[in-house]
Design an enzyme around this catalytic site. Structure first.
Site, PDB file in Angstrom:
ATOM      1  N   GLU A   1     -54.850  54.565  20.449  1.00 62.22           N
ATOM      2  CA  GLU A   1     -53.622  54.165  21.109  1.00 62.22           C
ATOM      3  C   GLU A   1     -53.034  55.435  21.714  1.00 62.22           C
ATOM      4  O   GLU A   1     -52.383  56.231  21.025  1.00 62.22           O
ATOM      5  CB  GLU A   1     -52.627  53.536  20.120  1.00 62.22           C
ATOM      6  CG  GLU A   1     -51.402  52.979  20.827  1.00 62.22           C
ATOM      7  CD  GLU A   1     -50.095  53.171  20.066  1.00 62.22           C
ATOM      8  OE1 GLU A   1     -49.087  52.611  20.487  1.00 62.22           O
ATOM      9  OE2 GLU A   1     -50.092  53.896  19.060  1.00 62.22           O
TER      10      GLU A   1
ATOM     11  N   ASP B   1     -53.435  55.011  15.475  1.00 64.03           N
ATOM     12  CA  ASP B   1     -52.060  54.851  15.936  1.00 64.03           C
ATOM     13  C   ASP B   1     -51.484  56.172  16.428  1.00 64.03           C
ATOM     14  O   ASP B   1     -51.776  57.240  15.882  1.00 64.03           O
ATOM     15  CB  ASP B   1     -51.211  54.311  14.774  1.00 64.03           C
ATOM     16  CG  ASP B   1     -49.771  54.085  15.160  1.00 64.03           C
ATOM     17  OD1 ASP B   1     -49.527  53.252  16.050  1.00 64.03           O
ATOM     18  OD2 ASP B   1     -48.885  54.750  14.577  1.00 64.03           O
TER      19      ASP B   1
END
Length: 727
Positions: A458, A405
């Site tokens: 990401e 993330d």
């Protein structure tokens, strides 16, 4: 200060120097700290040795120790206690406690194999097995650390820990068992009490209000996924990957007949895995399941990095979930959050009164977007902590992939900061060299120890070579989310079809850079929250056109190069935004529109996984070619996907207007027969069922710079797939 007073005020950092068997002026004494007692009896495990009763007024007991008693394991029985056998004194096991730090920093995995709460079995000099738990916690600037839990009534005086030269505090406590709750009572460098801290390496945790860590045995679960672990050795780049992204707490809620707030891991192992398999997805991706205190963070503010959240069950239950997924042929990816952590008092923030895990300077150590702390990526102990955690999930839980993330926030020192709010690197730039180095090391370690697993970034910027090997100058990730494709294509599809011809480049631009990285095409949870609207309500037009636009867009996505990811609820054409506090709107499947769109996603998954042309060359230019990317006037895009051996080609045409196109000609590479593989306008999917050509032979009419061509019919707001097999 007298010794008893130090223990009473929890100020002793070297209890092994004072407790247990202590040599003083060539004489050995046995000293026991038991502040709630006035009389104790020392009982040796060797029954040939005599018991010794000792009294004390200050809780510190000592007695001369004859030579023949030395090396013998002893118990402490407190007068008036219900425990007649007493307890085995922890302070006779200094060597065993210190063992935790002997090799802890020699490789990342040693951290979770040595630190935290480790269940051990020691052997006494008489050959007796002594079971217990060795605790090891890093708090380099603390003045004192004590172990507290149910076993000592959370009394910080009773189990002071020993500080080692490496900054770790250690203690072996005999006879503790799995399931016991514990925390650490820590005093900062000035002797001030801190909030009781959960174990940073805790393998299991409780929810509010205790947030306590729990002793857990990682070696008890028996896996049954050998076949999957062998199967996953296949090349992921030329294999299909259709990912179903899930928030476990809101995929489906228990019925009204139960007071349970969530489905358990075990219930999800049956319901969710069965659903994912039936829908044709190859992987399930879970929003963060590392323990977190605040439901509203969806898991992106983790505190217990080494513990699966107990909202849905214990760690064995989560292993069962992964095991069942693997037995069903479904891979499991988890969202991993190494970028930041919250300030909750029981967590990592100012763990020992100082910034043990975070950058000291808020210009590097505080995240303005998420009001959270940023890990100090340059500190060796933090780097080992994060890399060890990545390996931990792959090792202990057989996880198949880590979706990392907020990578962009790690890469850039000025991420979401104004001028003057960030500190440049040594070269005056905005790249965080420490974070870049950490990510490279993490990826190297993952692929060295778990070459069959994968990491997915990401990352929303143009940072180069994110999914290229470290030895080639890359960050080392296996895949990268294609945020550019997501942004441009959603912006395009939200336009009224009457204006799409002015934005045609937004739907075609992604192919300019499609092979720069190993891309995953994400339509994730972030696109259906915070006022962005559901996927269905992003679409313009009346009810039918909204559904048709969604179907057309989904078809385009599955035809486009790149692995696929869809958030739960996309396949239901859910009208409202995702709400983490409630279940998906499963009742919508009572209506033909929603049932039809769900059927389309299922059909797309099965077409994708059964058609090599759609996945074998996802990351190679040879697998894709435009037929026509300039047809802005009609808002039509057409392209061909090719299998590795070039014996299968799939022609994909998307009509982004509500105007049907009769006798629409497309160029074809070969003399062949085109067979309709899927039409998103089919009535099965709640389409208009506009009459299309199911099979057509090519003609030697040059078109789209190709020797052959064929005439097809394009339904309104639809994507059609035609397959050509060349034997």
């Amino acid at each position: 200060m007298q010794l008893a007073q130090q223990f009473e005020q929890v100020l002793c950092s070297q209890p092994f120097s004072h407790l247990g068997v202590v040599t003083n002026k060539q004489k050995s004494i046995l000293r026991v700290w038991c502040p709630n007692a006035t009389e104790i009896t020392i009982k040796w495990e060797n029954t040939a040795l005599a018991n010794v009763t000792v009294t004390s007024k200050n809780g510190l007991f000592e007695t001369p120790l004859p030579r023949e008693y030395q090396g013998e394991v002893y118990r402490v029985a407190v007068k008036g206690s219900n425990n007649k056998e007493g307890y085995i004194d922890p302070y006779q096991f200094s060597e065993q406690a210190y063992h935790a730090v002997h090799y802890i920093d020699s490789k990342p995995a040693n951290l979770y194999e040595q630190a935290g709460a480790q269940l051990l079995t020691l052997t006494s000099s008489q050959g007796d097995a002594i079971k217990g738990v060795r605790f090891c916690v890093f708090a380099p600037n603390a003045s004192a650390v004590s172990l507290i839990g149910d076993f000592n009534q959370w009394d910080g005086r009773l189990h002071p820990m020993e500080k080692t030269s490496m900054g770790y505090w250690v203690l072996f406590v005999p006879e503790l068992v799995e399931g016991e709750r514990y925390k650490y009572h820590i005093k900062d460098a000035h002797g001030h009490d801190l909030p009781h801290k959960a174990d940073p390496l805790g393998f299991s945790a409780e929810q509010y209000p205790s947030h306590a860590s729990k002793i857990y045995n990682h070696n008890a679960y028996e896996w049954s996924d050998d076949a999957w672990m062998e199967k996953r050795k296949k090349n992921k780049y030329n294999s299909p990957m259709s990912i179903y992204e899930v928030h476990l707490g809101s995929w489906k809620r228990p019925g009204i007949e139960t007071d349970a707030r969530y489905l358990t891991y075990k219930a999800l192992a049956d319901d969710l895995i069965s659903y994912v398999s039936n829908m044709g997805y190859t992987h399930v991706e879970l929003l963060p399941i590392s323990e977190f205190p605040f439901d509203g963070s969806w898991g992106y503010q983790p505190v217990g990095m080494f513990a699966p959240t107990s909202r849905f069950g214990n760690p064995d239950d989560f292993k069962y979930f992964v095991d069942k997924a693997h037995q069903a042929g479904i891979g499991v990816i988890i969202d991993w959050v190494p970028a930041h952590f919250p300030e909750d008092g029981h967590g990592l923030a100012r763990f020992d009164g100082s910034c043990v895990y975070e950058y000291e300077d808020p210009r590097k150590g505080w995240h303005p977007d998420w009001n959270s702390c940023i890990y100090d990526f340059g500190k060796d102990t933090v780097r080992q902590f994060l890399v060890a955690n990545a390996l931990f999930w792959l090792d202990k839980f057989h996880i198949d992939g880590l979706r990392v993330d907020a990578v962009a926030s790690m890469l850039y020192l000025d991420y979401s900061r104004n001028d003057g709010e960030w500190i440049p690197n040594v070269d005056g730039g905005n790249e965080n060299y420490e974070a870049i180095s950490l990510l490279k090391w993490m990826n190297e370690e993952v692929y060295k120890h778990f070459p069959d697993a994968m990491t997915i970034a990401e990352e929303s910027t143009s940072f180069p070579k994110v999914s290229r090997p470290v030895f080639d100058g890359g960050l080392g990730f296996g895949f990268k989310w294609n945020m550019g494709w997501m942004h441009d294509s959603l912006h395009y599809i939200a336009k009224d079809p009457a204006y799409r011809n002015y934005h045609h480049g937004e739907i075609t631009f992604s192919m300019v850079y499609a092979f720069d990285e190993n891309f995953v095409l994400p339509i994730s949870h972030d696109e259906v929250v915070h006022g962005k609207g559901s996927m269905l309500h992003k679409m313009p037009g009346d009810e039918w056109q909204q559904a048709a636009n969604l179907r057309c867009y989904a078809g385009f996505m599955y035809g486009h190069p790149g692995k696929k990811l869809n958030f739960m609820g996309n396949e239901l054409a859910q009208a409202r935004e995702w709400n983490h506090d409630s279940s998906l709107d499963w009742h919508l499947l009572d209506y033909e529109k929603h049932k039809g769109i769900q059927a389309l996603y299922k059909a797309l998954n099965h077409l994708y996984t059964s058609t090599p042309a759609l996945y074998e060359q996802d990351h190679e230019p040879a697998g894709f070619a435009w037929l026509d990317h300039n047809n802005a006037d009609q808002s039509v895009v057409s392209f061909v996907r090719t299998s590795k051996n070039a014996k299968q080609k799939l022609y994909v045409v998307s009509n982004f207007t509500p105007v049907p196109r009769e006798k629409f000609r497309i160029g074809v590479d070969d003399a062949c027969t085109l067979t309709l593989a899927l039409n998103t306008d089919d009535s099965t999917y709640w389409g208009s069922n506009y009459d299309v050509i199911s099979s057509v032979n090519t003609q030697p009419t040059p078109w789209n710079e190709r020797t052959y061509s064929a005439e097809i019919t394009l339904p309104p707001l639809a994507t059609v797939f035609y397959v050509a097999n060349m034997d």
